[in-house]
Motif scaffolding. Structure first.
Motif, short mmCIF file in Angstrom:
data_model
loop_
_atom_site.label_atom_id
_atom_site.label_comp_id
_atom_site.label_asym_id
_atom_site.label_seq_id
_atom_site.Cartn_x
_atom_site.Cartn_y
_atom_site.Cartn_z
N ASP A 49 0.89 -1.31 0.02
CA ASP A 49 0.08 -0.08 0.16
C ASP A 49 1.01 1.29 -0.03
O ASP A 49 0.39 2.49 0.47
N ARG A 216 -3.79 12.03 11.10
CA ARG A 216 -3.67 11.96 9.76
C ARG A 216 -2.84 12.81 9.07
O ARG A 216 -2.76 12.50 7.83
N ASN A 360 3.88 7.74 0.60
CA ASN A 360 2.99 7.59 1.51
C ASN A 360 2.22 6.37 1.35
O ASN A 360 2.26 5.66 0.25
N ARG A 361 1.33 6.00 2.09
CA ARG A 361 0.42 4.87 2.02
C ARG A 361 -0.87 5.36 1.26
O ARG A 361 -1.13 6.60 1.48
N LEU A 362 -1.49 4.37 0.52
CA LEU A 362 -2.65 4.82 -0.43
C LEU A 362 -3.54 5.42 0.55
O LEU A 362 -4.30 6.30 0.09
N ALA A 363 -3.81 4.86 1.81
CA ALA A 363 -4.85 5.43 2.80
C ALA A 363 -4.80 6.85 3.20
O ALA A 363 -5.54 7.84 3.44
N ASP A 364 -3.48 7.28 3.06
CA ASP A 364 -3.18 8.77 3.23
C ASP A 364 -3.28 9.76 2.02
O ASP A 364 -2.86 10.88 2.21
N THR A 367 -5.88 12.88 2.25
CA THR A 367 -5.18 14.10 3.25
C THR A 367 -4.13 14.76 2.59
O THR A 367 -4.25 16.15 2.40
#
Lengths: 381, 183
Positions: A49, A216, A360-364, A367
């Motif tokens: 990720d 986050r 960065n991670r995909l979830a970030d 943001t």
């Protein structure tokens, strides 16, 4: 930010491929329909990720505005110029009339300058509030979607009183502005800005000091000072990386030289700093609005300007909500320009999107991406 | 050809299947008739009217007024309109402004992927006829050129109140139409 190794199909199709090192990467197509906002596509390559490659795919809202300007006369072009950033219309309009006035050699009366500054600052607040509400959508924070949009209506009402339109004003014309202050505007403006500053404290309490947001945003999407300058970023993105650059201070136009305000910079360059720069700018804009309605001089609001564009070249630029917006205008004596090059803040900041996302991670991604305040309509023009 | 026909006539399974499909076809016609007349239609239409979830696709600058309409003052959710990210679960596309040639293909794909019934509101002058940008080289002059449109909202951009009016008009249209002829 190189293009992906394989052509990405039109749909959200995922393809797996093995690189030379044996690591498996996955190419994802994010957009143009996705759960946030903004009509652009990001072709993201992830390893696990972790984002290893990003290629923005803009142009979903390219409407050929530079060409349309060449076909309309300079007054009829004003509504067209506003449309790319409808939430920040008067700032873009200001860049256009500044470049026209530079060719024509028209001087704007001081009251007209003050009224321009007033609407510009109101627009900056509205634009930042819209950005903040979409940030709430991106982070799944519904309260932060509702509150800024509700408070934005305070300034929309105020602008409607002044210009007659909610968000598309066409208020700035070559030589001055269209309408004078309506009666009772000053008291209303003071009341509303003071109320809004109280609301900003509540925003801090519920969102910006909230661990749900800070954990986050802090340290996510870091854009160093050198990198920001190298990529040619402007506006809050640049100031969030610790560079003190603001056209309102560096090259004061309209009434900015007579107003007291501070340029907010943050040294860290992460998503949180960029968000806080937006917040600081809203506070400064509130102060400026109160100064303007107090200091505004009496006199005419508009000086007669010719409808033709004399032969000549001009470069007019202003600090819009998303950074420097500029026009390079060539006149050839008629009522239409020969050529108008139109560059907006989002267009300049597009290069920063891969820079903040890589590693960065995909979830970030939401943001970091939305902290750039990238408005695709403005970038595509 | 003739031998095939005789075997088919003699095959009891084929005869049964033919009879069954005829019977099922008649049954479905009957079900449609029953649903479309009487209280079932009202219930189905009532459910569809008040859960119009628009898919989260923005085509151009009218999205600012769509955002304002979904926001605190105008709050479209009281009409049952809740913007949603997933297109499979949504019933409505609000085309927000200018459609470029590049976006039109994607918009049609999104429309095709949505489940029936689906509705389209074309918001803004650009989605109606090209509007301010009608002579541009890169836009489609009107949404009706590639998707069927239920309600048009004039304005550049339309006020949030106009969008609310469009939602109410669409609900009225759903209330009056037959269950199987929607979308």
């Amino acid at each position: 930010m190189s293009a992906p190794s394989k052509p990405v199909p039109l749909t959200t199709v995922e393809s797996t491929e093995t690189s030379d090192s044996g690591a498996q990467t996955l190419t994802l197509s994010v957009g143009p329909q996705h759960s946030g906002s903004g009509h652009m596509r990001l072709i993201v390559e992830v390893d696990g990720d972790i984002i290893v490659n990003v290629a923005p795919d803009p142009g979903y809202v390219h409407r050929g505005i530079e060409k349309i300007i060449e076909l309309r006369n300079i007054i009829k072009s004003i509504p067209v110029i506003e449309r790319p950033s409808i939430i920040d219309a008067s700032n873009l309009n200001h860049a256009w009339v500044r470049s026209i006035e530079e060719i024509q050699g028209v001087e704007v009366p001081r009251r007209g300058q003050y009224l321009r500054t007033l609407l510009n600052e109101m627009n900056r607040i509205m634009s930042h509030l819209y950005w903040l509400s979409i940030y709430g959508v991106f982070l799944g924070h519904t309260t932060m979607f509702m509150w800024p949009l509700g408070d934005r209506e305070l300034f929309i009402d105020l602008a409607e009183k002044l210009t007659g339109a909610r968000i598309t004003y066409s208020y700035l014309v070559p030589g001055g502005v269209r309408r004078d202050l309506p009666p009772g505007f000053a008291e209303e403006a003071v009341k509303r800005t003071e109320y809004f500053e109280k609301r900003l404290k509540e925003y801090d309490r519920i969102f910006f000091n909230n661990p749900l947001f800070t954990s986050r945003a802090k340290g996510i999407g870091v854009l160093s000072k050198e990198k920001a300058i190298e990529l040619g970023c402007t506006g809050p993105t640049l100031r969030g990386s610790g560079v003190d650059a603001d056209l309102r201070k560096d090259e004061p136009y309209a009434a900015y030289s007579e107003l007291e305000f501070e340029v907010s910079t943050r040294p860290d360059g992460d998503s949180f700093s960029r968000a806080m720069v937006h917040m600081d700018e809203m506070r400064e804009s509130c102060k400026m609005i109160r100064q303007i309605v107090k200091k505004i001089p009496a006199g005419p609001i508009r000086r007669k300007a010719p409808i033709v564009l004399p032969r000549g070249v001009a470069y007019g630029r202003v600090e819009s909500a998303r950074g420097e917006c500029s026009f390079y205008l060539i006149g050839e004596g008629g009522d239409k320009p020969y050529r108008a090059r139109y560059i907006t803040g989002s267009y300049r900041n597009m290069a920063a999107i891969p820079a903040v996302l890589l590693g960065n991670r995909l979830a970030d991604m939401p943001t970091a991406w939305w902290s750039i305040d990238y408005w695709p309509v403005e970038a595509d023009r | 050809m003739s031998t095939q026909r005789t075997t088919q006539e003699e095959d009891p399974v084929a005869t049964l299947a033919e009879g069954l499909s005829l019977w099922v076809g008649k049954l479905s016609d009957l079900v449609k008739k029953v649903v479309d007349t009487g209280p079932i239609r009202n219930v189905v239409n009532w459910a569809r009217m008040y859960s119009l979830w628009p898919v989260n696709i923005t085509t151009a600058c009218c999205s600012a007024e769509f955002g304002a309409a979904s926001g605190a003052r105008h709050d479209l959710e009281r009409f049952g309109v809740l913007p949603i990210g997933s297109l499979r679960q949504s019933d409505l596309i609000v085309i927000e402004g200018t459609i470029t040639k590049k976006m039109a293909k994607r918009l049609r794909m999104i429309y095709d992927q949505m489940a029936l019934p689906r509705y389209v509101i074309a918001m803004g002058d650009c989605a109606m006829s090209g509007g301010l940008f009608h002579d541009s080289y890169s836009i489609v002059n009107g949404a009706h050129e590639f998707v069927p449109v239920d309600v048009y909202v004039p304005g550049c951009p339309p006020r949030p109140e106009a969008l609310e009016q469009a939602i109410i008009m669409l609900q009225e249209k759903i209330r009056r139409s037959k269950v199987y002829e929607q979308g």
